[in-house]
Scaffold this motif. Structure first.
Motif, mmCIF file in Angstrom:
data_model
loop_
_atom_site.group_PDB
_atom_site.id
_atom_site.type_symbol
_atom_site.label_atom_id
_atom_site.label_comp_id
_atom_site.label_asym_id
_atom_site.label_seq_id
_atom_site.Cartn_x
_atom_site.Cartn_y
_atom_site.Cartn_z
ATOM 1 N N ILE A 249 0.817 -1.219 0.000
ATOM 2 C CA ILE A 249 0.000 0.000 0.000
ATOM 3 C C ILE A 249 0.852 1.271 0.000
ATOM 4 N N LYS A 250 2.171 1.143 0.108
ATOM 5 C CA LYS A 250 3.050 2.312 0.142
ATOM 6 C C LYS A 250 3.250 2.940 -1.233
ATOM 7 N N GLY A 251 3.012 2.221 -2.278
ATOM 8 C CA GLY A 251 3.219 2.773 -3.615
ATOM 9 C C GLY A 251 3.406 1.665 -4.624
ATOM 10 N N PRO A 252 3.890 2.003 -5.823
ATOM 11 C CA PRO A 252 4.104 0.972 -6.853
ATOM 12 C C PRO A 252 5.059 -0.109 -6.338
ATOM 13 N N TRP A 253 4.730 -1.364 -6.606
ATOM 14 C CA TRP A 253 5.496 -2.466 -6.045
ATOM 15 C C TRP A 253 5.523 -3.648 -7.001
ATOM 16 N N LEU A 254 6.393 -4.598 -6.683
ATOM 17 C CA LEU A 254 6.457 -5.888 -7.369
ATOM 18 C C LEU A 254 6.641 -6.933 -6.282
ATOM 19 N N GLY A 255 5.815 -7.974 -6.301
ATOM 20 C CA GLY A 255 5.896 -9.019 -5.291
ATOM 21 C C GLY A 255 6.541 -10.267 -5.836
ATOM 22 N N MET A 256 7.113 -11.064 -4.912
ATOM 23 C CA MET A 256 7.733 -12.315 -5.319
ATOM 24 C C MET A 256 7.511 -13.344 -4.215
ATOM 25 N N VAL A 257 7.103 -14.517 -4.634
ATOM 26 C CA VAL A 257 6.966 -15.651 -3.722
ATOM 27 C C VAL A 257 8.044 -16.650 -4.102
ATOM 28 N N LYS A 258 8.812 -17.069 -3.102
ATOM 29 C CA LYS A 258 9.845 -18.082 -3.320
ATOM 30 C C LYS A 258 9.485 -19.314 -2.511
ATOM 31 N N GLY A 259 9.869 -20.463 -3.029
ATOM 32 C CA GLY A 259 9.638 -21.687 -2.282
ATOM 33 C C GLY A 259 10.053 -22.899 -3.093
ATOM 34 N N LYS A 260 9.895 -24.061 -2.480
ATOM 35 C CA LYS A 260 10.234 -25.308 -3.152
ATOM 36 C C LYS A 260 9.027 -25.811 -3.926
ATOM 37 N N LEU A 261 9.307 -26.412 -5.066
ATOM 38 C CA LEU A 261 8.247 -27.000 -5.872
ATOM 39 C C LEU A 261 7.736 -28.230 -5.148
ATOM 40 N N GLY A 262 6.465 -28.203 -4.807
ATOM 41 C CA GLY A 262 5.864 -29.304 -4.056
ATOM 42 C C GLY A 262 5.086 -30.241 -4.954
ATOM 43 N N SER A 263 4.113 -30.869 -4.386
ATOM 44 C CA SER A 263 3.336 -31.866 -5.113
ATOM 45 C C SER A 263 2.480 -31.237 -6.202
ATOM 46 N N ALA A 264 2.168 -32.040 -7.189
ATOM 47 C CA ALA A 264 1.340 -31.576 -8.301
ATOM 48 C C ALA A 264 -0.123 -31.575 -7.886
ATOM 49 N N THR A 265 -0.871 -30.598 -8.419
ATOM 50 C CA THR A 265 -2.318 -30.550 -8.235
ATOM 51 C C THR A 265 -2.950 -30.718 -9.611
ATOM 52 N N ASP A 266 -4.269 -30.666 -9.676
ATOM 53 C CA ASP A 266 -4.941 -30.805 -10.975
ATOM 54 C C ASP A 266 -4.574 -29.670 -11.927
ATOM 55 N N THR A 267 -4.310 -28.474 -11.388
ATOM 56 C CA THR A 267 -4.061 -27.307 -12.243
ATOM 57 C C THR A 267 -2.633 -26.779 -12.165
ATOM 58 N N GLY A 268 -1.825 -27.319 -11.289
ATOM 59 C CA GLY A 268 -0.465 -26.797 -11.157
ATOM 60 C C GLY A 268 0.318 -27.505 -10.072
ATOM 61 N N PHE A 269 0.865 -26.714 -9.143
ATOM 62 C CA PHE A 269 1.721 -27.265 -8.096
ATOM 63 C C PHE A 269 1.513 -26.522 -6.782
ATOM 64 N N VAL A 270 1.956 -27.152 -5.718
ATOM 65 C CA VAL A 270 1.983 -26.536 -4.395
ATOM 66 C C VAL A 270 3.381 -25.961 -4.191
ATOM 67 N N ILE A 271 3.454 -24.761 -3.662
ATOM 68 C CA ILE A 271 4.745 -24.169 -3.307
ATOM 69 C C ILE A 271 4.943 -24.415 -1.809
ATOM 70 N N GLU A 272 5.964 -25.192 -1.480
ATOM 71 C CA GLU A 272 6.236 -25.525 -0.079
ATOM 72 C C GLU A 272 7.240 -24.548 0.508
#
Length: 175
Positions: A136-159
């Motif tokens: 909310i402070k202003g223009p930003w870019l977010g990033m989620v990091k994690g390990k590739l987890g188990s597969a789901t029907d549409t993608g993956f879980v990030i552990e």
């Protein structure tokens, strides 16, 4: 005003080198530099700039040294043994505020869609709240990091997901 400067650069170019060899972008670049550094009447500076471009445009480009040919081996790729790798880590960038849903145990859950894959992310409430405060402070870019987890029907879980928010700082001179 810049048109007059560009015309004088073209005239100087013709006078010193006998031809107009620079393209429009190069002339505009020299004009901007001349205005920014207050060197409009400095003939020595102008000659040096033009000589640099002239040298770049007229000197032959050196040919790359010949490369050794790589020998192609006849190998059955299906019988190759894989090496043991480390865990697969992902970094997913995003620029929309995630619709995080509390799931209990001080955790929140949201999804990120990237290249037709949907990644399920679970984070601690505290980390998510800190990230939202930054967003909310202003223009930003977010990033989620994690390990590739188990597969789901549409993608993956990030552990072991972690979230980071970078504020975008406008470049100096940008509108």
């Amino acid at each position: 005003m810049t048109e007059n400067i560009e015309q004088s650069i073209r005239a100087f170019e013709l006078q010193k080198f006998g031809s107009n060899f620079m393209n429009e972008k190069q002339v505009a670049s020299i004009a901007r530099q001349a205005v920014a550094t207050d060197r409009l009447g400095d003939e020595a500076w102008m000659h040096k700039q033009l000589a640099t471009f002239h040298k770049q445009l007229t000197e032959p480009v050196p040919k790359p040294q010949s490369q050794k040919k790589v020998e192609v081996l006849d190998i059955d790729l299906t019988k190759m043994l894989p090496i043991v790798g480390r865990s697969t880590e992902l970094s997913l960038k995003f620029d929309e505020i995630p619709n995080a849903v509390p799931i209990g145990d001080k955790k929140v859950f949201f999804k990120i869609k990237s290249d037709e894959r949907v990644f399920d992310v679970t984070l601690g409430e505290k980390a998510m709240n800190k990230a939202l405060d930054e967003m909310i402070k202003g223009p930003w870019l977010g990033m989620v990091k994690g390990k590739l987890g188990s597969a789901t029907d549409t993608g993956f879980v990030i552990e072991n997901a972690q979230i980071q928010v970078f504020l975008r700082i406008p470049k100096a001179g940008a509108n």
